[in-house]
Design a protein around this motif. Sequence first.
Motif, short mmCIF file in Angstrom:
data_model
loop_
_atom_site.label_atom_id
_atom_site.label_comp_id
_atom_site.label_asym_id
_atom_site.label_seq_id
_atom_site.Cartn_x
_atom_site.Cartn_y
_atom_site.Cartn_z
N ASP A 100 28.25 -19.40 -129.41
CA ASP A 100 28.09 -20.88 -128.96
C ASP A 100 26.65 -21.50 -129.12
N PRO A 101 26.34 -22.38 -129.89
CA PRO A 101 24.98 -22.71 -129.97
C PRO A 101 24.10 -23.14 -128.53
N PHE A 102 25.08 -23.62 -127.81
CA PHE A 102 24.57 -23.98 -126.40
C PHE A 102 24.38 -22.86 -125.47
N LEU A 103 24.93 -21.70 -125.42
CA LEU A 103 25.30 -20.92 -124.61
C LEU A 103 24.39 -19.32 -125.04
N LYS A 104 24.46 -19.41 -126.38
CA LYS A 104 23.97 -17.87 -126.95
C LYS A 104 22.62 -17.64 -126.43
N PHE A 105 21.63 -18.50 -126.15
CA PHE A 105 20.19 -18.11 -125.93
C PHE A 105 20.06 -18.23 -124.43
N HIS A 106 20.98 -18.34 -123.53
CA HIS A 106 20.92 -18.50 -122.14
C HIS A 106 20.78 -16.88 -121.77
N PRO A 107 19.63 -16.85 -120.84
CA PRO A 107 19.23 -15.56 -120.24
C PRO A 107 20.26 -14.84 -119.53
N SER A 108 21.60 -15.34 -119.11
CA SER A 108 22.36 -14.66 -118.41
C SER A 108 23.56 -14.02 -119.19
N THR A 109 23.41 -14.69 -120.60
CA THR A 109 24.75 -14.39 -121.39
C THR A 109 24.83 -12.79 -121.76
N GLY A 110 23.65 -12.35 -122.33
CA GLY A 110 23.65 -11.02 -122.89
C GLY A 110 23.56 -10.09 -121.73
N PRO A 111 22.64 -10.24 -120.56
CA PRO A 111 22.56 -9.13 -119.48
C PRO A 111 23.77 -9.01 -118.60
N TRP A 112 24.62 -9.93 -118.50
CA TRP A 112 25.89 -10.18 -117.81
C TRP A 112 26.97 -9.84 -118.55
N GLY A 113 26.90 -9.56 -119.87
CA GLY A 113 28.07 -9.26 -120.74
C GLY A 113 29.04 -10.64 -120.81
N ILE A 114 28.41 -11.80 -120.72
CA ILE A 114 29.32 -12.81 -120.68
C ILE A 114 29.67 -13.31 -122.23
N VAL A 115 30.99 -13.35 -122.38
CA VAL A 115 31.68 -13.66 -123.72
C VAL A 115 32.45 -14.70 -123.53
N ALA A 116 33.58 -14.64 -123.02
CA ALA A 116 34.29 -15.81 -122.75
C ALA A 116 34.43 -16.16 -121.34
N LEU A 117 34.14 -17.53 -120.92
CA LEU A 117 33.93 -17.93 -119.57
C LEU A 117 34.73 -19.39 -119.28
N ILE A 118 34.72 -19.62 -118.07
CA ILE A 118 35.32 -20.77 -117.42
C ILE A 118 34.43 -21.14 -116.33
N VAL A 119 33.80 -22.03 -116.04
CA VAL A 119 32.99 -22.60 -115.16
C VAL A 119 33.38 -24.13 -114.91
N LEU A 120 34.09 -24.13 -113.73
CA LEU A 120 34.50 -25.45 -113.12
C LEU A 120 33.56 -25.79 -111.98
N PRO A 121 32.89 -27.19 -112.00
CA PRO A 121 32.11 -27.52 -110.78
C PRO A 121 33.12 -27.91 -109.28
N LEU A 122 32.45 -27.40 -108.34
CA LEU A 122 33.10 -27.85 -106.90
C LEU A 122 32.28 -29.10 -106.58
N ILE A 123 33.02 -30.19 -106.56
CA ILE A 123 32.68 -31.49 -106.39
C ILE A 123 33.28 -32.06 -105.06
N ASN A 124 32.53 -32.38 -104.05
CA ASN A 124 33.08 -32.76 -102.91
C ASN A 124 33.49 -34.43 -103.04
N PRO A 125 34.01 -35.06 -101.85
CA PRO A 125 34.43 -36.58 -102.00
C PRO A 125 33.45 -37.28 -102.29
N GLU A 126 32.33 -36.95 -101.90
CA GLU A 126 31.00 -38.07 -102.40
C GLU A 126 30.64 -37.79 -103.44
N GLY A 127 31.21 -37.13 -104.39
CA GLY A 127 31.06 -36.97 -105.85
C GLY A 127 29.59 -35.74 -105.96
N HIS A 128 29.26 -35.28 -104.86
CA HIS A 128 28.07 -34.15 -105.16
C HIS A 128 28.53 -32.78 -105.44
#
Length: 389
Positions: free
Chosen positions: A77-105
């Motif tokens: 992924d052009p957006f993710l392949k150079f991120h410092p955590s991708t290699g050391p963490w062994g991240i290949v496939a991932l789903i990251v969903l934000p935790l958003i409170n009722p105020e939108g934060h």
Amino acid sequence: MDTPQEEAFDRLARLAAQLLDVPLTIMSLVDSERQFFKADFGLPSPFRESRQLPIDASLCRYTLEGDPIISGNAPADPFLKFHPSTGPWGIVALIVLPLINPEGHVLGTFCCIQPKVREWTEQDLTVMRELTASIMTEINLRNQIQKLKAEQNLRDTFVAALTHDLRTPLSVAKMSVQVLGKRHADLPGVQTSVARVSGSLDRAERMIQNLLDASRLQAGKRVSLEMTECDFHALTSQTLDELAALYPDRFVLKAQGLFKMRGDPLGLRRIVENLASNAAKYGAPGTPIEVLLSRDGRQLVLQVRNQGTPIPATDLQTIFEPFHRTVSATVSAQKGWGLGLPLVKGLAEAHGGKVRVTSSIEEGTCFTVTLPDEAGSFDISFLGMSRGA
């Protein structure tokens, strides 16, 4: 941030790992400086021990605008392949969903990680979205509880200050009236006037005590009773005589038998006073209010019955809740705080008794209080006064 791990969140992390068959899931909280691992399944060392990561080294910072990160092959992924955590963490496939409170934060993220290429299915995404919603439900409920506790503390402080500040001038006024009564005892009508003013001041003090006790009951605190041998008939008669000054020719007391009991005289007076005054205020004007005393074995039974518009069935379900007022009471000219009936219930239960209400066009409205004649000093807690009447 920096709070211990909790089973409520760890359970959801384990469930995500099991349902999606992934080796690593993480619930994180974020601020401007770091990512804090609140819950996880399969988090490796040294991160499991440190439980944090600088925000610049975290993928979570990309979700701070509220957008998810979903990839089946991060190294490609052009957006993710150079991120410092991708290699050391062994991240290949991932789903990251934000935790958003009722105020939108954005409070953080919930993510699952697979160390190999994987095409996420719509079912996988649904599972993660539902578990993320469960996390936010838990967080939001906790926030609401904290707010309620803060409001309760503020209310307790306010009520304590109010009752203290009101009692002082009332005590001074009562003492002054009594002194004037002694100085001018020979003048016609003085003693009658002094008695009426003193009675009104006593009722004001009881209203203050009602407010204080209602606040205690709602907070689950205790109502202390001073138990002694007393005559419930005499207490009821005296209370109705005092109320007759405000509501003349309204009360009809009917008593059958002896009514000696062990109870708190002031608490019993407050039960009678609240029920009788409510009946006078909200019953049909000019109609008699029946106050009946009877026995049922070792139980003393007090009934207060008035005629008039019946209480709606919906209000009957909540009528003993603190600060609740029926629709008819709200639109009437009578003012009130909605404290009298909760206090009746609390005081009756403190004596080991109970209270119930029936209301219909044919029979009118009748509050029935049942009390044991040998009530002990229960001094029990009322957790929101949710016990059945």
